[in-house]
Design an enzyme around this catalytic site. Structure first.
Site, mmCIF file in Angstrom:
data_model
loop_
_atom_site.group_PDB
_atom_site.id
_atom_site.type_symbol
_atom_site.label_atom_id
_atom_site.label_comp_id
_atom_site.label_asym_id
_atom_site.label_seq_id
_atom_site.Cartn_x
_atom_site.Cartn_y
_atom_site.Cartn_z
ATOM 1 N N CYS A 80 -10.458 0.297 7.891
ATOM 2 C CA CYS A 80 -9.831 1.557 8.330
ATOM 3 C C CYS A 80 -10.442 2.780 7.653
ATOM 4 O O CYS A 80 -10.560 3.844 8.271
ATOM 5 C CB CYS A 80 -8.328 1.502 8.064
ATOM 6 S SG CYS A 80 -7.905 1.002 6.382
ATOM 7 N N GLU A 89 0.857 -1.203 0.000
ATOM 8 C CA GLU A 89 0.000 0.000 0.000
ATOM 9 C C GLU A 89 0.886 1.243 0.000
ATOM 10 O O GLU A 89 0.713 2.162 0.799
ATOM 11 C CB GLU A 89 -0.916 -0.020 1.233
ATOM 12 C CG GLU A 89 -1.690 -1.318 1.367
ATOM 13 C CD GLU A 89 -2.535 -1.449 2.626
ATOM 14 O OE1 GLU A 89 -3.716 -1.801 2.506
ATOM 15 O OE2 GLU A 89 -2.015 -1.189 3.731
HETATM 16 O O1 FUB Z 1 -2.539 -0.917 9.399
HETATM 17 C C1 FUB Z 1 -3.678 -0.191 9.792
HETATM 18 C C2 FUB Z 1 -4.402 0.301 8.574
HETATM 19 O O2 FUB Z 1 -4.829 -0.793 7.796
HETATM 20 C C3 FUB Z 1 -3.556 1.115 7.623
HETATM 21 O O3 FUB Z 1 -3.480 2.463 7.914
HETATM 22 C C4 FUB Z 1 -4.229 0.862 6.337
HETATM 23 O O4 FUB Z 1 -3.427 1.182 5.234
HETATM 24 C C5 FUB Z 1 -4.539 -0.593 6.422
HETATM 25 O O5 FUB Z 1 -3.430 -1.353 6.070
HETATM 26 ZN ZN ZN Z 2 -7.877 2.887 5.033
#
Ligand code: FUB
Ligand code: ZN
Length: 665
Positions: free
Chosen positions: A417, A321
């Site tokens: 999230c 990501e």
């Molecule tokens: O790791 C916590 C949250 O979940 C991150 O901020 C998002 O990118 C997702 O991976």
């Molecule tokens: Zn998110």
């Protein structure tokens, strides 16, 4: 946040009401597993938990009110904290006693789940008390703590709940005892930045310098011992990962590859990076740390000049990501996580706390009106995690490398999230409208709102009226001057101050009127400033809101020969619903003329752009040779193209979408 601001804006009110009336109750049901919905994995990955949320149940089990196991990610608690934070902001705007009672009960539940020494984290309390703080690269313990602190401060400010603040301080003190320079303490930080933001907020709410110090500690220790996470993992007797797969990412995934003052490019996981930068800018402003602010500016420049999509999305790859490299901005495989753009808004907001420059507001506006809004369907009950700039349903369905590129917003996500992050931002939008610094009130975002400020001890009332973001539809002959913003200023006593107004970078021209009289006011750092003794005054700004076509920099391989179209703060796209299938066959003329109208019946009311474009015609036979010698004639016909705001795409079922459009030479 500056002053006391009340948003009355029609455009934003819609979204804020959706958050209050639809999203918050909907999310509550989801967190309690009380609603029959399909929870989708954000990409094809069997390890993503998607059977249920179980987030409230986890707290009940940790509090000893129920028996059972923890379910979900190790950071599942953060979904509840972000929900609570959104509730707090929404109560600020509208005090709903039933919602407050519900939120109070959630605070009670969180307090009951907190251990006597202050530890709070349902996964570790329920499943693995012996693993607490032992695997910080994966555990998200401080990430969750940071989210709780943000929620606690918001809830305390909204309803004066001492209880929530006590829980937050007890947690912060637990963390303060376990981390730091002293012997016996852990010399390290969390793999996911967030605690730094939470602690800075806790400092603001309590005035306790130790929380600011701890926030600074976590910032500065990052990257000084790059092997910290790996060493912790090797030292731990338990070998089961908390989150499988994270170990394959480079040190930069957690921005742990070098000390933060030496980081000059945006590396690694995009949400982590912008949360780190948000905290850096916050702490820099709170402590006048010039070196820290200089470090923020280096990373800011890299994001904005080389790594940000025209929609304000960031993160070019699904793998980790993450950011990739300069000018790598693929439109159909990118990530552009909603949370990352939410974080970019936070980062821009904190940059403004350090320095008033219009570009921070410009980026904030770009992210807000485009990728942040696109994260949610118009009904407030469907959400994008990933926000593509080009989407083809068949490709998403059949290309495993594009499983993350969804063409319809899911009802909920295995990793949830983004939806509550969006909710907390939209519900607290008033925090970003103005910035007040000494004798200056800076108008950063434009929306209908009332603001009460105190300048030199005097109350100052500013009513902002605007036709943003669409521009007035009343006068079709004045299209190029439609972005009107009026500030009605009322001071009980004559008060001298400066009203700074951001002139967005998309506006080629602007006109300023002071009490009806046009005045030539030069921009400085993208801001026009009117300094005078105010009492009852009207300052007006008209922005030229004409339709723009944009080229990407020549280094961006993905966009060469293409244009993107915008009007005002809004980036537009073509959708199959309006233009038919095979959007790649369509193109825009070099000197295309555009028309604009507001369609109140479409997608809840949106501006629509039309232009005469071209379409390569598919021959009548379906089967075509894959390759053929260059065709003498490709039949191309004129075709009217219709563009809608990017944020509103995918609200009419699954279909193709494209932001960057081929341009005829
Ligand atoms: O790791 C916590 C949250 O979940 C991150 O901020 C998002 O990118 C997702 O991976
Ligand atoms: Zn998110």
């Amino acid at each position: 946040m500056t002053g006391k601001i009340r948003v009355q804006d029609k455009f934003w009110k819609y979204y804020r009401e959706v958050v209050r009336k639809d999203m918050i109750p909907y999310q509550w049901k989801v967190l309690n597993d009380e609603i029959a919905i399909k929870i989708e994995r954000e990409r094809n990955d069997d390890s993503i938990p998607n059977e249920k949320s179980h987030a409230i149940e986890n707290f009940k089990i940790a509090a000893g009110l129920k028996t059972g196991n923890h379910y979900g990610w190790v950071f599942q608690d953060s979904d509840v904290y972000k929900w609570l934070e959104a509730v707090a902001y929404s109560l600020n705007e509208y005090m709903d006693e039933d919602l407050k009672a519900l939120a109070d009960s959630v605070v009670d539940l969180i307090a009951a789940a907190q251990e006597d020494d202050g530890y709070l984290g349902t996964y570790f309390t329920i499943e693995a008390p012996e693993r607490k703080l032992k695997r910080l690269g994966e555990s998200h313990e401080l990430y969750c703590a940071g989210h709780f602190m943000e929620a606690a401060v918001a809830y305390y400010e909204a309803v004066k709940s001492e209880k929530v603040l006590t829980v937050a301080c007890k947690l912060a003190d637990y963390i303060g005892r376990h981390f730091g320079e002293e012997e016996g303490q852990i010399h390290g930080c969390d793999g996911h930045e967030e605690i730094e933001i939470g602690l800075a907020k806790l400092y603001r709410a309590t005035g306790e310098a130790k929380y600011l110090e701890l926030s600074k500690y976590f910032l500065y220790i990052r990257g000084t011992d790059p092997e910290f996470f790996l060493r912790q993992k090797e030292e731990e007797k338990e070998s089961t990962p908390l989150i499988a797969g994270l170990e394959k990412f480079p040190l930069s995934y957690c921005q742990n590859h070098k000390p933060l003052l030496e980081q000059d490019t945006a590396e690694g996981h995009a949400v982590r990076l912008v949360y780190m930068c948000t905290a850096m800018a916050d702490v820099a402003a709170l402590t006048n740390d010039e070196k820290l602010f200089a470090a923020c500016k280096k990373i800011w420049r890299n994001i904005v000049d080389k790594r940000m999509y025209i929609t304000g999305g960031i993160g070019s790859t699904v793998i980790g990501e993450s950011f990739t490299f300069d000018y790598d901005l693929p439109n159909d495989t990118m990530y552009c996580e909603t949370c990352a753009s939410v974080g970019l808004v936070f980062f821009a907001g904190r940059m403004l706390e350090n320095e008033l420059r219009s570009e921070y507001g410009d980026v904030m506006e770009r992210a807000l009106y485009n990728t942040v809004l696109s994260g949610m369907a118009l009904d407030g009950k469907h959400f994008f995690y990933v926000n593509p700039l080009e989407a083809i349903p068949e490709s998403s369905a059949k290309d495993p490398a594009k499983s993350h590129v969804k063409c319809v917003r899911p009802e909920w996500l295995g990793c949830a999230c983004c939806p509550p992050n969006l909710a907390r931002l939209l519900a607290s939008l008033e925090k970003y409208i103005y910035v007040q610094r000494e004798g200056t009130i800076f108008a950063n975002l434009f929306m209908n709102c009332d603001g009460e400020f105190t300048v030199h001890g005097n109350p100052v009332f500013i009513q902002q009226e605007t036709d943003y973001p669409w521009g007035s539809v009343k006068n079709p002959y004045a299209e190029e001057w439609q972005g009107n913003i009026k500030f009605k200023i009322n001071c009980k006593k004559e008060t001298e101050f400066t009203l700074g107004i951001r002139i967005p970078n998309w506006a080629n021209e602007y006109v300023v009127r002071v009490n009806g009289k046009e005045e030539a006011v030069e921009k400085a750092d993208g801001i026009v400033s009117i300094t005078k003794v105010f009492q009852n005054d009207i300052i007006e700004v008209s922005l030229d809101m004409k339709i723009e076509t944009w080229n990407a920099c020549l280094y961006v391989r993905n966009d060469i020969g293409k244009v993107a179209v915008s009007r005002g703060p809004i980036v537009y796209c073509m959708e199959e619903a309006d233009n038919g299938k095979y959007l790649h066959l369509l193109s825009i003329g070099k000197h295309a003329e555009f028309t604009y109208h507001f369609d109140s019946d479409l997608l809840g009311g949106v501006g629509v752009i039309k232009t005469k474009g071209y379409a390569h015609m598919l021959p009548p036979q379906k089967e075509l040779p894959l390759y053929q010698k260059q065709r003498e004639v490709v039949e191309t016909r004129e075709k009217e193209l219709m563009l809608i705001p990017y944020y509103a795409w995918a609200n009419r079922g699954e279909n193709e979408m494209q932001v960057w459009i081929r341009q005829e030479r």
